[in-house]
Design a protein around this motif. Structure first.
Motif, PDB file in Angstrom:
ATOM      1  N   ASP A 150       8.587   2.419  -3.985  1.00  0.00           N
ATOM      2  CA  ASP A 150       8.581   1.106  -4.343  1.00  0.00           C
ATOM      3  C   ASP A 150       7.321   0.311  -3.655  1.00  0.00           C
ATOM      4  O   ASP A 150       6.441  -0.620  -4.285  1.00  0.00           O
ATOM      5  CB  ASP A 150       9.814   0.323  -4.392  1.00  0.00           C
ATOM      6  N   ALA A 151       7.364   0.709  -2.295  1.00  0.00           N
ATOM      7  CA  ALA A 151       6.285  -0.083  -1.511  1.00  0.00           C
ATOM      8  C   ALA A 151       5.017   0.364  -1.832  1.00  0.00           C
ATOM      9  O   ALA A 151       3.913  -0.200  -2.011  1.00  0.00           O
ATOM     10  CB  ALA A 151       6.762   0.291  -0.120  1.00  0.00           C
ATOM     11  N   CYS A 152       4.823   1.719  -2.133  1.00  0.00           N
ATOM     12  CA  CYS A 152       3.543   2.319  -2.680  1.00  0.00           C
ATOM     13  C   CYS A 152       3.030   1.826  -3.913  1.00  0.00           C
ATOM     14  O   CYS A 152       1.996   1.284  -3.933  1.00  0.00           O
ATOM     15  CB  CYS A 152       3.535   3.770  -2.778  1.00  0.00           C
ATOM     16  N   VAL A 153       3.757   1.450  -4.955  1.00  0.00           N
ATOM     17  CA  VAL A 153       3.472   0.965  -6.319  1.00  0.00           C
ATOM     18  C   VAL A 153       3.244  -0.551  -5.980  1.00  0.00           C
ATOM     19  O   VAL A 153       2.229  -1.280  -6.598  1.00  0.00           O
ATOM     20  CB  VAL A 153       4.763   1.061  -7.180  1.00  0.00           C
ATOM     21  N   TYR A 154       3.914  -1.518  -5.028  1.00  0.00           N
ATOM     22  CA  TYR A 154       3.571  -2.801  -4.998  1.00  0.00           C
ATOM     23  C   TYR A 154       2.281  -2.910  -4.235  1.00  0.00           C
ATOM     24  O   TYR A 154       1.560  -3.786  -4.582  1.00  0.00           O
ATOM     25  CB  TYR A 154       4.858  -3.195  -3.750  1.00  0.00           C
ATOM     26  N   LEU A 155       2.024  -1.970  -3.189  1.00  0.00           N
ATOM     27  CA  LEU A 155       0.740  -2.195  -2.459  1.00  0.00           C
ATOM     28  C   LEU A 155      -0.472  -1.581  -3.474  1.00  0.00           C
ATOM     29  O   LEU A 155      -1.362  -2.327  -3.230  1.00  0.00           O
ATOM     30  CB  LEU A 155       0.548  -1.298  -1.348  1.00  0.00           C
ATOM     31  N   MET A 156      -0.287  -0.730  -4.507  1.00  0.00           N
ATOM     32  CA  MET A 156      -1.319  -0.553  -5.355  1.00  0.00           C
ATOM     33  C   MET A 156      -1.536  -1.764  -6.109  1.00  0.00           C
ATOM     34  O   MET A 156      -2.679  -1.900  -6.541  1.00  0.00           O
ATOM     35  CB  MET A 156      -0.660   0.422  -6.004  1.00  0.00           C
ATOM     36  N   GLN A 157      -0.553  -2.453  -6.378  1.00  0.00           N
ATOM     37  CA  GLN A 157      -0.941  -3.939  -7.145  1.00  0.00           C
ATOM     38  C   GLN A 157      -0.984  -5.141  -6.201  1.00  0.00           C
ATOM     39  O   GLN A 157      -1.775  -6.063  -6.999  1.00  0.00           O
ATOM     40  CB  GLN A 157       0.228  -3.986  -7.944  1.00  0.00           C
ATOM     41  N   ASN A 158      -0.999  -4.978  -5.207  1.00  0.00           N
ATOM     42  CA  ASN A 158      -1.093  -6.234  -4.307  1.00  0.00           C
ATOM     43  C   ASN A 158      -1.858  -6.125  -2.971  1.00  0.00           C
ATOM     44  O   ASN A 158      -2.065  -7.061  -2.290  1.00  0.00           O
ATOM     45  CB  ASN A 158       0.284  -6.604  -3.907  1.00  0.00           C
ATOM     46  N   TYR A 159      -2.683  -4.765  -2.704  1.00  0.00           N
ATOM     47  CA  TYR A 159      -3.362  -4.778  -1.468  1.00  0.00           C
ATOM     48  C   TYR A 159      -4.466  -4.217  -1.563  1.00  0.00           C
ATOM     49  O   TYR A 159      -4.598  -3.035  -2.180  1.00  0.00           O
ATOM     50  CB  TYR A 159      -2.298  -3.836  -0.265  1.00  0.00           C
ATOM     51  N   ASN A 160      -5.668  -4.571  -1.124  1.00  0.00           N
ATOM     52  CA  ASN A 160      -7.059  -4.211  -1.197  1.00  0.00           C
ATOM     53  C   ASN A 160      -7.741  -4.231  -0.319  1.00  0.00           C
ATOM     54  O   ASN A 160      -9.006  -4.256  -0.442  1.00  0.00           O
ATOM     55  CB  ASN A 160      -7.908  -5.023  -2.473  1.00  0.00           C
ATOM     56  N   ASP A 161      -7.353  -3.919   0.896  1.00  0.00           N
ATOM     57  CA  ASP A 161      -8.264  -3.883   2.384  1.00  0.00           C
ATOM     58  C   ASP A 161      -8.425  -2.611   2.851  1.00  0.00           C
ATOM     59  O   ASP A 161      -7.896  -1.628   2.497  1.00  0.00           O
ATOM     60  CB  ASP A 161      -7.558  -5.044   3.290  1.00  0.00           C
ATOM     61  N   LYS A 162      -9.203  -2.633   3.889  1.00  0.00           N
ATOM     62  CA  LYS A 162      -9.402  -1.438   4.771  1.00  0.00           C
ATOM     63  C   LYS A 162      -8.195  -1.207   5.521  1.00  0.00           C
ATOM     64  O   LYS A 162      -7.605  -1.927   5.708  1.00  0.00           O
ATOM     65  CB  LYS A 162     -10.695  -1.302   5.248  1.00  0.00           C
TER      66      LYS A 162
END
Length: 306
Positions: A220-232
């Motif tokens: 769930d965290a992976c899918v969430y970050l795929m949609q909400n995190y875009n940094d190095k």
């Protein structure tokens, strides 16, 4: 990601990969691409090239890896660094060539220095020596994180990385020779209950502290970050909570219903005294774990043994 976006999950048969597939399906995503290792050998550059050229996935979850316990990591050191680097090199590079919109790479907690301060902050990466027994695997995973950052910097690829804590869940490994502590204790207690054994032996003093996260929360965290995190860089994924091995053993004893005693073999090593991730960055991004340890173990035990 749109519900009809083409999403490739590499390593979909593993504990994390299968949980990611299930999480995506539960959320309504309908265009998920998978391949078994016999259908697509990720170590083979030409096969990976052909796959990306034909399928053209828009999003990639890179959960495929060669994994094992301490003995396997220390015995097959060349295999672990070669196979893992080949897998991630091929998938990351072909994702760049195929203009994949976003890729998520999964690291491992062994990337942190052996004597890093606790709890483990993302900034502690490469600040000290690694644990010797799994150094080749850790170096491969660190290379994957740095590769995602390099492709982000040079080619403007939206490739992100995550670092999971100790995981448990469906499709876990219950081999007593190379499984992790939680599934090993579950199997030991269950078999002791079936055999009416008087005691179960646990390695060490029981004092080390460990953090555990259900694979469904990880997904769930992976899918969430795929949609909400875009940094190095990368993001720790964990519960931010810890339990002693002793308390874990007694928790599992009660869940299984084993009536015998627990004996701690203090002649055996304890391992690292504490291993806890700092989840501040993840929590600030708006995600927190949902499955508490007791209910998670109960679900896993019922699914696997009953």
């Amino acid at each position: 990601m749109d519900l009809n976006s083409k999403i490739y999950v590499a390593g979909h048969r593993g504990m994390v990969g299968s949980a990611i597939v299930k999480n995506l399906q539960d959320k309504g995503f309908i265009n998920i691409v998978t391949r078994t290792s016999t259908e697509l050998n990720l170590i083979n550059q030409q096969q990976v090239n052909d796959f990306f050229e034909s399928e053209k996935p828009e999003y990639v979850f890179l959960a495929a890896a060669k994994v094992g316990g301490i003995v396997a990591n220390n015995t097959y050191r060349a295999d672990f660094i070669y196979e893992n680097m080949m897998i991630q090199n091929n998938v990351i590079h072909e994702s760049y060539k195929s203009n994949v919109k976003k890729l998520l790479f999964l690291g491992s907690s062994c990337i942190y220095p052996k004597f890093a301060p606790q709890p483990l902050k993302e900034d502690y990466l490469l600040t000290g020596l690694l644990e010797e027994t799994n150094e080749p695997y850790a170096i491969a995973k660190i290379a994957g994180i740095k590769m995602c950052d390099a492709y982000r910097q040079q080619y403007d690829c939206n490739f992100i990385s995550v670092m999971p804590t100790n995981l448990y869940g469906n499709n876990d490994n219950y081999d007593l020779q190379n499984s992790h502590v939680l599934p090993a204790l579950l199997r030991k207690m269950h078999e002791a209950k079936i055999n009416n054994d008087k005691f179960v032996t646990v390695w060490g003093t029981g004092s080390p502290l460990r953090e555990f996260l259900h694979a469904n929360d990880m997904a769930d965290a992976c899918v969430y970050l795929m949609q909400n995190y875009n940094d190095k860089g990368f993001v720790n994924i964990g519960s931010g909570e810890e339990i002693s091995i002793k308390d874990l053993a007694y928790l599992i004893k009660n869940i299984v219903g084993f009536d015998g005693k627990i004996v701690f073999d203090t002649t055996k090593p304890d391992g690292t005294p504490r291993k806890l991730t700092d989840t501040t960055r993840l929590n600030n991004l708006g995600w927190k774990y949902k499955i508490h340890l007791k209910s998670g173990i109960q679900e896993v035990y019922h699914d696997r043994f009953l």
